[in-house]
Design an enzyme around this catalytic site. Structure first.
Site, PDB file in Angstrom:
ATOM      1  N   ASP A 115     -15.884  48.254 -52.912  1.00 18.62           N
ATOM      2  CA  ASP A 115     -16.856  47.651 -53.824  1.00 18.62           C
ATOM      3  C   ASP A 115     -16.171  47.380 -55.161  1.00 18.62           C
ATOM      4  OD1 ASP A 115     -16.850  50.041 -55.381  1.00 18.62           O
ATOM      5  OD2 ASP A 115     -18.369  50.918 -54.089  1.00 18.62           O
ATOM      6  N   ASP A 131     -25.117  53.878 -53.143  1.00 18.99           N
ATOM      7  CA  ASP A 131     -23.871  53.833 -53.900  1.00 18.99           C
ATOM      8  C   ASP A 131     -24.183  53.523 -55.364  1.00 18.99           C
ATOM      9  OD1 ASP A 131     -22.330  54.233 -51.603  1.00 18.99           O
ATOM     10  OD2 ASP A 131     -22.327  52.091 -51.136  1.00 18.99           O
ATOM     11  N   ARG A 188     -20.723  48.525 -46.879  1.00 15.32           N
ATOM     12  CA  ARG A 188     -19.381  48.281 -47.424  1.00 15.32           C
ATOM     13  C   ARG A 188     -18.369  48.108 -46.302  1.00 15.32           C
ATOM     14  NH1 ARG A 188     -17.795  53.025 -50.536  1.00 15.32           N
ATOM     15  NH2 ARG A 188     -19.536  54.097 -49.525  1.00 15.32           N
ATOM     16  N   TYR A 237     -30.528  45.144 -45.954  1.00 15.31           N
ATOM     17  CA  TYR A 237     -29.728  45.022 -47.173  1.00 15.31           C
ATOM     18  C   TYR A 237     -29.412  43.558 -47.462  1.00 15.31           C
ATOM     19  CZ  TYR A 237     -28.642  50.029 -46.610  1.00 15.31           C
ATOM     20  OH  TYR A 237     -28.714  51.391 -46.465  1.00 15.31           O
TER      21      TYR A 237
END
Length: 263
Positions: free
Chosen positions: A70, A28, A161, A56
């Site tokens: 986000d 992203d 996300r 992550y």
């Protein structure tokens, strides 16, 4: 951060003066970290690479609403009640294991040939199907209200996300990610554009051809009996300055051939 994977790739093309380059696993624009990039014929190797688990580090802001999940499109921020750290840890642990996940509307998923985010940007109502994912490990790194920083190791295709949104829901509120870093993809990790030998990262086993290697070099028809391993499957074979990827079924089929070895 704040650069798309495509734009970053174009910068590398200019930097190294290479026309054909590609990447595996879009990051992203607000995210940073590991991005696997290949050039030339190596771009065809992505599906044979061992890229699981992906790890992550993410920071989730409770009480922040964003349709993109986000910081790119935050529309409102509400105060939320401070939580006990034990409750957060319990919520995180509840996501361990195999499960279904709904991808974000603002994602690179394709709907009738178009990217979901392209349709979402045009306010077109879209419906995405749930996907099967697995969370191998998840841990709380820090909690400084309203920010929760966690680390998660997940299967390929998992959307962090969406995981952040689900964690917020589990805690009785909504939220979005303010930071996302991909630490690794399998054995791949960020090493400042370090060149790698693809043979060290393949998820397929090596096989050995016992006949004249010129047959491989010329792409001739191969006999199963000439291989050390005759069991059905996909293998890689090295010969001279090249390697090939073959599939053994009722006969031997080349998937890729004459891929130059990296030394």
């Amino acid at each position: 951060m704040f650069i798309s994977s495509n734009k970053f790739l174009n910068q590398l093309k200019k930097k190294y003066n290479i026309k054909k380059m590609g990447f595996s696993g879009t990051l992203d624009p607000f995210a940073c970290g590991c991005l696997i990039i290949a050039s030339g014929q190596y771009t065809k190797l992505f599906r044979f690479l061992d890229k699981t688990p992906k790890t992550y580090i993410a920071t989730l802001m409770l009480g922040a609403y964003s349709p993109t999940l986000d910081i790119e499109k935050i529309e409102k921020i509400e105060q939320t009640q401070k939580l006990q750290k034990e409750k957060i840890i319990e919520a995180l642990n509840s996501f361990l294991g195999k499960q279904k996940q709904l991808p974000p509307k603002y994602s690179a998923k394709r709907i009738d040939g178009k990217r979901a985010y392209e349709l979402a940007n045009k306010n077109i109502d879209i419906k995405l199907n749930e996907i099967e994912i697995e969370i191998f490990d998840i841990e709380l790194i820090n909690y400084s209200h309203p920010f929760i920083t966690f680390k998660a190791s997940v299967s390929e295709g998992t959307f962090i996300r969406s995981l952040g949104e689900d964690i917020a829901k589990k805690l009785g509120t909504f939220g979005c990610l303010t930071y996302l870093e991909r630490v690794n993809e399998g054995k791949f990790k960020y090493e400042c554009e370090k060149p790698l030998n693809p043979l060290n990262y393949l998820k397929i086993p090596q096989n050995f051809y016992k006949n004249d290697k010129t047959n491989l070099l010329l792409g001739k028809k191969l006999d199963i009996k000439d291989f050390e391993i005759t069991k059905q499957g996909i293998y890689y074979i090295t010969y001279e300055n090249y390697f090939a990827i073959i599939e053994i079924k009722d006969e031997v089929k080349y998937i890729m051939n004459r891929i130059r070895l990296c030394w």
